[in-house]
Design a protein around this motif. Structure first.
Motif: not given
Length: 930
Positions: A792-802, A814-824
């Protein structure tokens, strides 16, 4: 699929039946579902810890009331722990009523309505219970009285089609103080999801196989036949077989149209993205108070089957030049898939059985002891098809049999023999440990407390595999003796006026040792500091070094070869299908990890319930044990023996068994905020208005009439005496919630109007360093800057769980939002040009929504349809916007291996569940008589 394992009868605890237990523990006047849906807040005597609190003075990072749990929209403790994963940051240590449990199996199926409080505590608390200080602690406090029988049915489907699934579940729970009985039965099935259901584009195999067949010279890359090349006017190294060849012998002219064209077949209908699964589980727990000892026995049986399709049999047949079906002068090779025998299948059957025992008691004033014991048995059988034995076909071709057309269907006797690999693994373990904790002596700042744990375990692993007719057997036994000591010393204290100006300070010292029969002595050393300058602020610091051995499964699992696994080969920049070897590795070594952790919790005020937390973690590990990572050139240079390529450099096989890296370093900062705001329900407001107007029965609003019937509604707090201790003061103005006891999630006579919640949580993980040295002399992997250990690529530098939640008047969302920054990922060795092998992994944001309605909390609805009392309906939508990570190469194209259907086969899924609480008293609509 059909289970072939018989279901065993299990008896519990000295021959006592559940009915006999409940006869002893439920008094005649007890309410048949003591689960008022109010706040569930406790009356706390000054200087006395809340019921079920943990050992020590470390304050919870968060504390959830019954209403907070209800706002999560979950149905069981298992779902609750999953929903709280942003707060726990992984798998936590689980306690029940401030005490240890034998395993999570003991409580996982308990309905969430039985939960009175949940405390989430920092990692240092784990030391007081004999665990390592590397996991947060979740302490679940149950209501003192609770009765429920539940039935639930769930169904789900993906919006793109396929993967239909369903589950039915039935459970029973009885709680009376320390006595408890639970029984849960669960059965589920899920359909397979095939590649053609996600429009997967076919990937060319490493060898030129196709359904119609491709012809090459015996040595791939050579001319097939000089005369054929002359006829075409260029060198011909491959030719696709013409369709007419299936019915009659082809000529050279028939092959001209397919000269230097490799036929590629669509096998997506023969390959699974997700397997077909079927599972059944039975789980039962019996707890009894026996004098001064509380004993709990848990038993669990689980059966699992899954089956996946792995493509078609690939056969390379030598076609003699003298064959009546070959127009070529010399011998050639026919590469052909055989669809006639059907798809290759991998089938896995698993049986697991567990039994756990927990004993808790007191040794004297200030001292308590706890014993946990577990026995586990796991058996797994795997069968993997390798294809059809082409020996009979080849013999017929060598003999020049004119009745055997290599391009057409074959008679059943020629394809009767199917080749398969077999693997069987069996593991059995028994474990027990004794924990003693209490106060050693007093210092001016407070009590010096300690916890001492000793334990032992014995594990056995047996495996047997047959690969390509070669049988391998392995047996492995491991015995472990362990001990752990933790010491807490108070240094300053505000309450005792010992340097109170700087707040409360205490330190912790801990040490542990484990002796492995196969690895020798492994030790753990650590220390920690707790500082509470003011009540609203808590700071924790800890450092520890621990040594860990590979698990028995990592060493001894049988070798399994799974064909046609799609991967991206960074060395060639192509998506290819390979055979993947999995299993155990006997060469694994112990790992040594050094961790430093600094965390802070700020709780500025109680109402609204706002909590701010932050944790800094620095971890360094020598010889870390890891799953085999993505096959980059750097990794292949470090472990060349793990890769098999043909003479043309095409990747054919990867040995993906676990390995030891040289060392790794991880550094991250995680911070978060949690907010919970209570809101009054409509019924609460009606009750308050009615009371303010005089509270006369004839003036009671229709909704309250439906809620209470003809019974007089008592004043706030008037009936507090008949509520369980620790659960009073839950309703408006400190009284019990409006409505009779037994409200639950709509059970009872319309209770459950204790108010709603608006909740919000946001957690951000910032990875500062993620580096791995994979082997001596090999460039270091920087997972944040171009390297990877997973597909799945490298380690995302930023991860957010809301998470955002709302519940009131029986309706919740109940709404859950998960976000990960991109990698290469740069698919080349350091110092060289990545070229077309570079992959860019875009950022990914997914949103999940759950809507639920507790129909029993709607009095007018229940009045018209009494059957809905105790009913709950929920709808879940996962990945609302059907998002997948976008992966592109240096040219901006998406490699076939990273098609959306491979990255996330399911995509958007929709599920619906209907849950009902059953009780004879509820059906009758009457309270039990005293």
């Amino acid at each position: 699929m059909r289970f072939s394992t018989s279901i065993m009868f299990m008896s519990f605890f000295w021959g006592a039946s559940p009915a006999a237990l409940m006869a002893q523990t439920v008094s005649p006047g007890a309410t048949p579902a003591q689960m008022d849906d109010g706040e569930g807040e406790e009356i706390i005597v000054t200087g006395q810890a809340p019921r079920g609190s943990v050992i020590g003075n470390i304050q919870p990072e968060q504390s959830l009331s019954a209403a907070d749990v209800r706002a999560l929209g979950v149905t069981s403790i298992s779902e609750m722990i999953s929903e709280l994963s942003p707060q726990t940051n992984g798998s936590p240590v689980i306690l029940l009523n401030g005490k240890r449990i034998s395993s999570f199996s003991e409580i996982q199926d308990i309905p969430s309505e039985a939960v009175a409080r949940v405390d989430i505590l920092p990692e240092q608390v784990a030391l007081s219970y004999g665990y390592a200080p590397t996991q947060k602690v979740v302490n679940i406090v149950l209501r003192e009285r609770f009765r429920a029988e539940t039935g639930e049915a769930r169904g789900g489907v993906t919006t793109q089609g396929g993967r239909e699934n369903g589950q039915v579940e039935a459970g029973m729970l009885r709680i009376q103080g320390d006595n408890r009985f639970t029984l849960n039965l669960k059965y589920g099935r899920a359909a397979a999801l095939l590649e053609n259901e996600r429009d997967i584009m076919p990937t060319a195999p490493g060898r030129p196989y196709s359904l119609g067949g491709n012809i090459t010279a015996l040595t791939v890359g050579d001319d097939i036949d000089p005369a054929f090349s002359a006829l075409v006017g260029q060198s011909v190294t491959v030719a696709s077989v013409p369709g007419s060849a299936a019915s009659s012998a082809p000529s050279l002219n028939d092959f001209i149209a397919g000269a230097n064209i490799t036929g590629i077949s669509d096998l997506t209908r023969f390959r699974s993205l997700s397997p077909e699964t079927e599972n059944f589980s039975a789980n039962a727990t019996l707890a009894r108070a026996l004098g001064g000892v509380t004993a709990t026995l848990n038993g669990r049986l689980e059966l699992l089957e899954n089956a996946s399709l792995q493509g078609l049999s690939a056969n390379a047949l030598t076609l003699p030049g003298a064959s009546p079906f070959s127009p070529f002068a010399g011998d050639t090779t026919l590469y052909r898939y055989l669809a006639q025998p059907g798809a290759l299948e991998q089938q896995i059957r698993g049986t697991t059985a567990h039994i756990g025992l927990t004993l808790n008691g007191q040794l004297g004033r200030g001292w308590q002891w706890s014993f946990t014991g577990n026995g586990d048995l796991s058996m797994t059988r795997t069968r993997t098809d390798r294809g059809v034995d082409s020996g009979p076909i080849q013999a017929a071709l060598d003999a020049g049999d004119a009745s055997v057309n290599p391009y057409s269907s074959f008679t059943p006797d020629l394809i009767a023999t199917r080749l398969s690999d077999q693997a069987r693994a069996k593991s059995q373990a028994i474990q027990g440990d004794l924990l003693i904790s209490g106060t050693l002596f007093d210092l001016p700042a407070g009590e010096v407390s300690t916890s001492i744990k000793i334990g032992a375990s014995a594990n056995g692993f047996d495996s047997r595999s047959i690969r390509s007719g070669v049988e391998n057997e392995a047996r492995y036994n491991r015995e472990i003796g362990s001990g752990q000591l933790s010491l807490d010393l108070p240094i300053t204290s505000r309450s005792k006026d010992v340097l109170g100006a700087i707040g409360d300070i205490s330190v912790n010292l801990n040490a542990a040792a484990q002796h492995y029969s196969d690895f020798g002595m492994l030790s753990t050393l650590g220390y920690g500091l707790r500082w509470e300058p003011v009540k609203a602020v808590q700071v924790l610091a800890s450092a520890n070094q621990d040594r860990a051995a590979p698990t028995g499964a990592q060493i001894n699992d049988p070798l399994i070869a799974t064909p046609n696994i799609s991967i991206f080969d960074y060395a060639t920049g192509q998506s290819v299908f390979v055979t993947q070897i999995s299993g155990g590795s006997a060469t694994l070594r112990e790992s040594v990890r050094d961790q430093f952790r600094l965390s802070a919790r700020v709780k500025p005020f109680e109402k609204p319930n706002l909590t701010l937390t932050a944790t800094y973690l620095n971890s360094r590990t020598t010889n870390p044990i890891a799953a085999f990572p993505t096959p980059t050139p750097a990794l292949e240079a470090a472990f060349p023996q793990r890769f098999l390529r043909d003479e043309n450099g095409s990747l054919l096989q990867i040995d993906a068994r676990p390995i030891n890296f040289l060392r790794s370093q991880s550094e991250q900062l995680r911070w978060g905020v949690d907010l919970s705001i209570p809101i009054k329900s409509r019924v609460q407001k009606l009750v308050e208005a009615w009371r303010a107007s005089g509270g006369k029965a004839e003036d009671r609003p229709p909704e309250l009439q439906a809620l209470f019937g003809n019974r007089p509604q008592r004043a706030p707090g008037a009936d507090g005496a008949d509520r369980p201790r620790g659960e009073r003061g839950a309703g408006p103005e400190g009284g019990r919630p409006p409505g009779p006891r037994g409200g639950g999630f709509g059970g009872g006579r319309g209770g459950g109007q204790g108010g709603g919640r608006i909740s919000f949580s946001l957690y951000h993980s910032w990875h500062l360093t993620e580096r791995i040295d994979i082997a001596p002399g090999v460039p270091q992997l920087d997972l944040l800057n171009g390297d990877a250990t997973g597909s799945a690529g490298g380690q995302p530098r930023h991860e957010i769980d809301a998470r955002i939640g709302y519940t009131n008047n029986g309706i919740g969302a109940r709404l859950g939002i998960d976000w990960e920054s991109g990698t290469h990922v740069d698919g080349a060795l350091s110092g060289t040009t990545a070229g077309s092998s570079r992959l860019n992994f875009g950022s990914l944001a997914t949103a999940n929504l759950r809507l639920f309605a507790n129909l029993g909390q709607m009095p007018m609805l229940v009045k018209d349809m009494p059957f809905l009392r105790g009913a709950r309906v929920s709808v879940g939508i996962d990945n609302i916007f059907n998002q997948r990570r976008e992966v592109t190469d240096a040219t901006g194209m998406t490699p076939l291996r990273y098609q959306p259907g491979y990255l996330d086969p399911l995509g958007r899924t929709v599920s619906i569940s209907i849950r009902k609480l059953f009780s004879p008293n509820f059906a009758a609509g009457n309270r039990p008589r005293s």
